[in-house]
Design an enzyme around this catalytic site. Structure first.
Site, PDB file in Angstrom:
ATOM      1  N   GLU A  14       1.954  -0.155  -4.918  1.00  0.00           N
ATOM      2  CA  GLU A  14       0.828   0.690  -5.169  1.00  0.00           C
ATOM      3  C   GLU A  14       1.602   2.026  -5.433  1.00  0.00           C
ATOM      4  O   GLU A  14       1.479   2.811  -4.763  1.00  0.00           O
ATOM      5  CB  GLU A  14      -0.167   0.831  -4.105  1.00  0.00           C
ATOM      6  CG  GLU A  14      -1.459   1.530  -4.635  1.00  0.00           C
ATOM      7  CD  GLU A  14      -2.140   2.329  -3.645  1.00  0.00           C
ATOM      8  OE1 GLU A  14      -3.273   2.810  -4.030  1.00  0.00           O
ATOM      9  OE2 GLU A  14      -1.733   2.561  -2.488  1.00  0.00           O
TER      10      GLU A  14
ATOM     11  N   ASP B 101       1.004  -1.216   0.163  1.00  0.00           N
ATOM     12  CA  ASP B 101       0.050  -0.045   0.083  1.00  0.00           C
ATOM     13  C   ASP B 101       0.766   1.270  -0.130  1.00  0.00           C
ATOM     14  O   ASP B 101       1.952   1.214   0.734  1.00  0.00           O
ATOM     15  CB  ASP B 101      -0.859   0.110   1.372  1.00  0.00           C
ATOM     16  CG  ASP B 101      -2.049   0.951   1.290  1.00  0.00           C
ATOM     17  OD1 ASP B 101      -2.714   1.034   0.265  1.00  0.00           O
ATOM     18  OD2 ASP B 101      -1.971   1.747   2.170  1.00  0.00           O
TER      19      ASP B 101
HETATM   20  C1  NOJ Z   1      -4.506   2.827  -1.122  1.00  0.00           C
HETATM   21  C2  NOJ Z   1      -5.778   1.925  -0.671  1.00  0.00           C
HETATM   22  O1  NOJ Z   1      -6.013   1.163  -2.080  1.00  0.00           O
HETATM   23  C3  NOJ Z   1      -6.922   2.785  -0.397  1.00  0.00           C
HETATM   24  O2  NOJ Z   1      -8.240   2.269  -0.260  1.00  0.00           O
HETATM   25  C4  NOJ Z   1      -6.497   3.264   0.851  1.00  0.00           C
HETATM   26  O3  NOJ Z   1      -7.654   4.368   1.599  1.00  0.00           O
HETATM   27  C5  NOJ Z   1      -5.094   4.057   1.023  1.00  0.00           C
HETATM   28  N1  NOJ Z   1      -4.183   3.658   0.331  1.00  0.00           N
HETATM   29  C6  NOJ Z   1      -4.722   4.197   2.322  1.00  0.00           C
HETATM   30  O4  NOJ Z   1      -4.037   3.197   2.898  1.00  0.00           O
END
Ligand code: NOJ
Ligand code: CA
Length: 528
Positions: free
Chosen positions: A268, A206
């Protein structure tokens, strides 16, 4: 074997990943909330769909202020979602079916209920404060700097008992960890090993580029927005993306390789200009090439090119995706209804013909649309922290319909955590399975055709001349053609039609007829 590549092609090259949003996928105990045994019970569905791996969104104990992206304990399963034994069962059942499982790791922030943060708040002298960013405000009483939270408002919240502020790039219940403190990386190495020891095949990481913030915590300079004329923070001023993050991923690569070199790390990271510094043999395997362009041939072509030219390592190709649990559903984005679904099919052929990996998001294969939920049903912090100005992401997270004619479309006997709209069961899995023209069967056919192609076709492609509003590319003997226009087009094309988005696509003599918003895959050599 450095970086996971041996003599043979690792399983993840060209693989199809499927994102399981656990809370909304399948509910095994009828409490209205999806769970791990629910995922296990539907692995045969995913296998039949034709995916290679699943990415399972966070299932850790969490107060669910951001639906699991606020982790209170990295070493356990939230009782709502099951137990550690349920996780083990999921891994075992997935592996029996030759499906790989990626766990979602959330290293940028913890929940405010994590023991570290609770200890940090317990006293201004508590040593756990050093694991987060606590700082004094400015003399005028404002926060330490002008950074903004991704969910709206300042990225700082005041800890009233000490008068200091703590940093949170997301919700106030998600305090950012201070990765400059060596105890943080040390802990995450343990966490990484914990789920690998239990059989995980890799991680989706993430907010992967945000772990370290600039040390001086300097204000982001303000610039004039050319569109509105208003002042806004300069996004080119790097507050994240600090050099030591690469050391962390080099270390993680070593750890992961120590288990099995083909375990994967997916960051991500969406910005193409960042990716080449992370997607390297000694760091991460892949990031996301998320295409959200509106339905326009030249915009799709440009997005695809930007993503493919962003990576520089040998043999590297993007991981194509059009949706996830954070963005408006693809069918809706592309116009909604019949037209939206036709375009979504065409987009699928366009992206799945390309070299590279693919990430599907649950429900895309059913052609689900964004749901316009009533305000009192909404749960996303984004909605609340923006004072309702942002609709938030609940609309793409509505639970999956499994059975036509059953209460709550067969997701659960209890009211689901987000209400399903009337008629949702028309999209149910059992209503679409076996229906030749359904979205689900189309996905199954495309994935079945793609499987042998992804290993045998060249790892590159070239655009071919095409009329405006139409995209055509070739990968060796394989040709893909998509008509973005609202009128039919005729192209000169030979080859055998492998699959088309609708039955009106025709290949006759030396012509290919493409109705509005349609696409086709062709075999030019007769041997594919
Ligand atoms: C990306 C995640 O996909 C999202 O759902 C989340 O709110 C943020 N990161 C913070 O962790
Ligand atoms: Ca449940």
């Amino acid at each position: 074997m450095r970086g996971g590549e041996g003599w043979t092609r690792p399983w993840w090259r060209g693989a199809v990943f499927y994102e399981v949003y656990v809370r909304s996928f399948a509910d095994s105990n009828d409490d209205g909330i999806g769970d791990l045994p629910g995922v296990t019970s539907r692995l045969d569905y995913l296998k039949r769909l034709g995916v290679d791996a699943i990415w399972v969104t966070p299932f850790y104990p969490s107060p669910q202020k951001d639906h699991g992206y606020d982790v209170a304990d990295y070493y356990d399963v939230n009782p709502e979602y099951g137990t550690l034994q349920d996780f083990d069962q999921l891994i075992q059942s997935a592996h029996e079916r030759r499906l790989q499982v990626l766990v979602d790791l959330v290293p940028n922030h913890t929940s405010d209920q994590h023991p570290w943060f609770r200890a940090a708040l317990s006293s201004p002298d508590d040593p756990h404060r050093a694991l987060y960013y606590f700082a004094d405000g400015k003399p005028d009483g404002s926060p330490p700097n002008n950074w903004e939270s991704a969910f709206g408002g300042p990225a700082w919240t005041k800890d009233e008992s000490s008068g200091q502020w703590y940093l949170h790039l997301f919700a106030p219940e998600q305090p950012d960890l201070n990765w400059w403190n060596p105890d943080v990386p040390k802990e995450f190495e343990k966490i990484l090993r914990f789920w690998l020891d239990r059989g995980a095949d890799g991680y989706r990481i993430d907010v992967a580029s945000a772990l370290f913030k600039r040390k001086d915590l300097a204000d982001q300079p303000m610039v004039k927005d050319p569109m509105t004329g208003q002042a806004k923070p300069d996004a080119t001023f790097a507050i994240i993306d600090q050099p030591p993050v690469h050391e962390v991923y080099r270390r993680w690569r070593e750890i992961v390789n120590g288990y099995r070199p083909d375990r994967v790390l997916v960051g991500e990271i969406f910005e193409p200009q960042r990716q080449s510094r992370y997607i390297l043999p000694d760091q991460l395997n892949m990031a996301f090439a998320l295409i959200r362009a509106k339905w326009d041939a030249s915009l799709w072509k440009r997005s695809i090119d930007v993503d493919r030219h962003a990576l520089h390592g040998p043999g590297q190709m993007p991981s194509w995706t059009v949706s996830n649990h954070d963005v408006v559903r693809q069918v809706t984005r592309l116009g909604g209804g019949f037209v939206g679904r036709q375009r979504a099919r065409a987009a699928l052929l366009l992206l799945l013909g390309l070299p590279g990996q693919v990430f599907l998001y649950q429900g895309g294969e059913l052609g689900l649309e964004e749901v316009n939920l009533p305000d009192d049903a909404r749960q996303d912090p984004f909605f609340f922290h923006s004072g309702g100005k942002q609709r938030g992401r609940d609309g793409c997270r509505v639970p999956l319909p499994w059975h036509k004619g059953q209460p709550n479309a067969g997701f659960s006997k209890a009211a689901p955590w987000l209400p399903m709209p009337a008629g949702w069961d028309d999209f149910a899995v059992d209503a679409q399975a076996g229906m030749a023209e359904s979205m689900l069967v189309f996905h199954q056919r495309v994935l079945a055709l793609r499987r042998p192609l992804s290993g045998s076709l060249p790892n590159d492609f070239k655009w071919c001349p095409a009329p405006e509003g139409v995209l055509v590319y070739e990968r060796g003997p394989f040709r893909v053609a998509v008509n973005f226009l609202a009128r039919p087009v005729e192209l000169s094309s030979r080859g055998r039609l492998l699959i088309a988005t609708n039955p009106m696509v025709r290949r006759r003599a030396d012509r290919l007829s493409l109705p509005p918003n349609s696409g086709a895959w062709l075999d030019l050599a007769g041997g594919i």
